[in-house]
Scaffold this motif. Structure first.
Motif, PDB file in Angstrom:
ATOM      1  N   VAL A  45       0.738  -0.850  -0.305  1.00 62.62           N
ATOM      2  CA  VAL A  45       0.182   0.011   0.063  1.00 62.62           C
ATOM      3  C   VAL A  45       0.706   1.325  -0.448  1.00 62.62           C
ATOM      4  O   VAL A  45       1.814   1.505   0.542  1.00 62.62           O
ATOM      5  CB  VAL A  45      -0.839   0.168   1.118  1.00 62.62           C
ATOM      6  CG1 VAL A  45      -1.704   0.864   1.610  1.00 62.62           C
ATOM      7  CG2 VAL A  45      -1.638  -1.258   1.406  1.00 62.62           C
ATOM      8  N   SER A  46       0.419   2.470  -0.556  1.00 65.95           N
ATOM      9  CA  SER A  46       0.840   3.691  -0.764  1.00 65.95           C
ATOM     10  C   SER A  46      -0.182   4.576  -0.690  1.00 65.95           C
ATOM     11  O   SER A  46      -0.901   4.461  -1.021  1.00 65.95           O
ATOM     12  CB  SER A  46       2.195   3.740  -1.912  1.00 65.95           C
ATOM     13  OG  SER A  46       2.675   4.386  -1.330  1.00 65.95           O
ATOM     14  N   HIS A  47       0.378   5.460   0.512  1.00 64.45           N
ATOM     15  CA  HIS A  47      -0.668   6.880   0.592  1.00 64.45           C
ATOM     16  C   HIS A  47       0.530   8.278  -0.143  1.00 64.45           C
ATOM     17  O   HIS A  47       1.913   7.851   1.532  1.00 64.45           O
ATOM     18  CB  HIS A  47      -1.363   6.991   1.679  1.00 64.45           C
ATOM     19  CG  HIS A  47      -1.313   6.164   3.209  1.00 64.45           C
ATOM     20  ND1 HIS A  47      -0.072   6.233   3.518  1.00 64.45           N
ATOM     21  CD2 HIS A  47      -1.518   4.585   3.305  1.00 64.45           C
ATOM     22  CE1 HIS A  47       0.081   5.864   4.562  1.00 64.45           C
ATOM     23  NE2 HIS A  47      -0.053   5.034   4.414  1.00 64.45           N
TER      24      HIS A  47
ATOM     25  N   LEU B 148       4.930  -0.704  -4.057  1.00 62.87           N
ATOM     26  CA  LEU B 148       4.850   0.586  -4.564  1.00 62.87           C
ATOM     27  C   LEU B 148       4.246   1.673  -3.975  1.00 62.87           C
ATOM     28  O   LEU B 148       4.562   1.781  -3.011  1.00 62.87           O
ATOM     29  CB  LEU B 148       3.447   0.342  -5.172  1.00 62.87           C
ATOM     30  CG  LEU B 148       1.431   0.723  -4.429  1.00 62.87           C
ATOM     31  CD1 LEU B 148       1.027   0.934  -5.169  1.00 62.87           C
ATOM     32  CD2 LEU B 148       1.432  -0.246  -3.397  1.00 62.87           C
ATOM     33  N   ASP B 149       5.165   2.957  -4.162  1.00 60.05           N
ATOM     34  CA  ASP B 149       4.776   4.080  -4.170  1.00 60.05           C
ATOM     35  C   ASP B 149       4.416   5.578  -4.704  1.00 60.05           C
ATOM     36  O   ASP B 149       4.988   6.201  -5.852  1.00 60.05           O
ATOM     37  CB  ASP B 149       6.294   4.789  -3.558  1.00 60.05           C
ATOM     38  CG  ASP B 149       6.491   5.618  -2.906  1.00 60.05           C
ATOM     39  OD1 ASP B 149       6.123   5.815  -1.544  1.00 60.05           O
ATOM     40  OD2 ASP B 149       7.280   6.610  -2.908  1.00 60.05           O
ATOM     41  N   ILE B 150       3.605   6.057  -4.017  1.00 59.41           N
ATOM     42  CA  ILE B 150       2.668   7.197  -4.297  1.00 59.41           C
ATOM     43  C   ILE B 150       3.824   8.691  -4.177  1.00 59.41           C
ATOM     44  O   ILE B 150       4.623   8.887  -2.999  1.00 59.41           O
ATOM     45  CB  ILE B 150       1.515   6.819  -4.161  1.00 59.41           C
ATOM     46  CG1 ILE B 150       0.963   6.375  -4.462  1.00 59.41           C
ATOM     47  CG2 ILE B 150       0.883   8.800  -4.237  1.00 59.41           C
ATOM     48  CD1 ILE B 150      -0.604   5.981  -3.826  1.00 59.41           C
ATOM     49  N   VAL B 151       4.109   9.324  -4.834  1.00 58.21           N
ATOM     50  CA  VAL B 151       4.406  10.519  -4.343  1.00 58.21           C
ATOM     51  C   VAL B 151       3.650  11.952  -5.007  1.00 58.21           C
ATOM     52  O   VAL B 151       3.570  11.831  -6.332  1.00 58.21           O
ATOM     53  CB  VAL B 151       6.330  11.095  -4.957  1.00 58.21           C
ATOM     54  CG1 VAL B 151       6.622  12.086  -4.314  1.00 58.21           C
ATOM     55  CG2 VAL B 151       6.913   9.483  -4.420  1.00 58.21           C
TER      56      VAL B 151
END
Ligand code: COA
Ligand code: MG
Length: 286
Positions: free
Chosen positions: A101-103, A120-123
């Motif tokens: 998860v990413s937020h 995964l990674d959100i930026v």
């Protein structure tokens, strides 16, 4: 169960949800009580939303893929903090079913795989406040190879430089999250190469990462998400202990590595709540 069924990509835009504090009780009621404090410990509503939607996605996805009601789901964490589902995944034919998860900013996303590791990674492309872009990125310079750094600083306008920096950062984080080590020291060991952010390849400590696949997608106009998929043998020790299949024969290896990367499906909060309602009563497949 077919391997493809464990491959999911879901994303929620939480800027479209504007709850008041009492509105959180209903979504919280779907989560086991030990998860509640990881949401309520945050003071700011934005942080609460991210933590809550992260857990809603985890329980909804696990229920949907494993076809079990919420009451049977046990999500644990490694000592490094990486969540995993404690279940007989081998019996289901999804030997290494794993998710991440990413937020960040407006988005919360989850990705899952059946055999390979996923990270995964959100930026969110936040503009630094109180310092220049050059000052901001220089603080992180040691995490980048000279090739990566050249691409960043020569990307164009200062905004282009910032975006290039954030995209590399997101890929590095996604890799660290896939292996589950949680170690900042791993970030500089991996070097990414790309052509307009497609055909992304990487080296780790100078060795080509042939057993990995990398993708980077834009989410709206102000965020990106990286998805990385890699061989289970690369998992950090404690995360590897949660997997069932570490070695493959040649045919399996190609089959699993080349399972297609499905597109992200955007879910609204209402759709996510509906999925959890079905999961609570065990009607997740209807
Ligand atoms: N490995 C993989 N995933 C992990 C993890 C780990 N060791 N620990 C937690 N996670 C998962 C969790 O699901 C968490 O969300 P949740 O608590 O809501 O369930 C989610 O990753 C958080 O990811 P993200 O939203 O992308 O946050 P982040 O980028 O701030 O954190 C970590 C990613 C957890 C791996 C980070 O704490 C970390 O240790 N990073 C190593 C590099 C680093 O220090 N970067 C920061 C430099 S400023
Ligand atoms: Mg992150």
């Amino acid at each position: 169960m077919r391997m493809e069924e464990g491959v999911r990509r879901w994303v929620v835009d939480i800027s479209k949800w504007d709850p008041q504090p009492p509105d959180l009780s209903f979504p919280l009621s779907f989560l086991p009580s030990h998860e509640h404090s990881s949401v309520t410990r945050f003071v700011k509503m934005e942080d609460r939303k991210r933590a809550l939607v992260s857990r809603m996605l985890q329980y909804a996805l696990v229920s949907d893929v494993l076809r079990i009601p919420l009451s049977e789901i046990s999500i644990k964490r490694t000592p490094e903090g990486k969540p995993y589902v404690d279940y007989d995944k081998l019996g289901l034919g999804l030997p290494n079913f794993n998710f991440n998860v990413s937020h960040h900013g407006d988005y919360v996303a989850i990705a899952s795989e059946s055999v390979y590791l996923v990270g995964l990674d959100i930026v969110s492309y936040d503009i630094p406040q109180g310092e220049t872009i050059t000052e901001f990125i220089h603080f992180f310079a040691s995490y980048f190879s000279s090739l990566e750094w050249d691409n960043i600083v020569n990307a164009g306008t200062s905004y282009d430089v910032l975006i290039e920096f954030y995209r590399y950062w997101s890929l590095k984080e996604a890799y660290v999250k896939a292996i589950g080590s949680g170690l900042t020291e791993e970030l500089h060991k991996v070097e990414f190469t790309h052509t307009c952010w497609t055909n992304i390849t990487a080296k780790v400590e100078g060795m080509p990462m042939a057993e990995w696949r990398f993708w980077l997608f834009e989410l709206g106009e102000r965020h990106c998400v990286s998805v990385v998929k890699g061989h289970p043998r690369s998992a950090a020790m404690n995360y590897k202990a949660t997997l069932n299949k570490i070695d493959f024969i040649e045919d399996e290896y190609h089959q699993f590595l080349n399972l297609p990367n499905v597109d992200f499906v955007e879910l609204s909060i209402e759709q996510l709540l509906l999925a959890l309602q079905k999961a609570r009563v065990g009607k997740h497949r209807s």
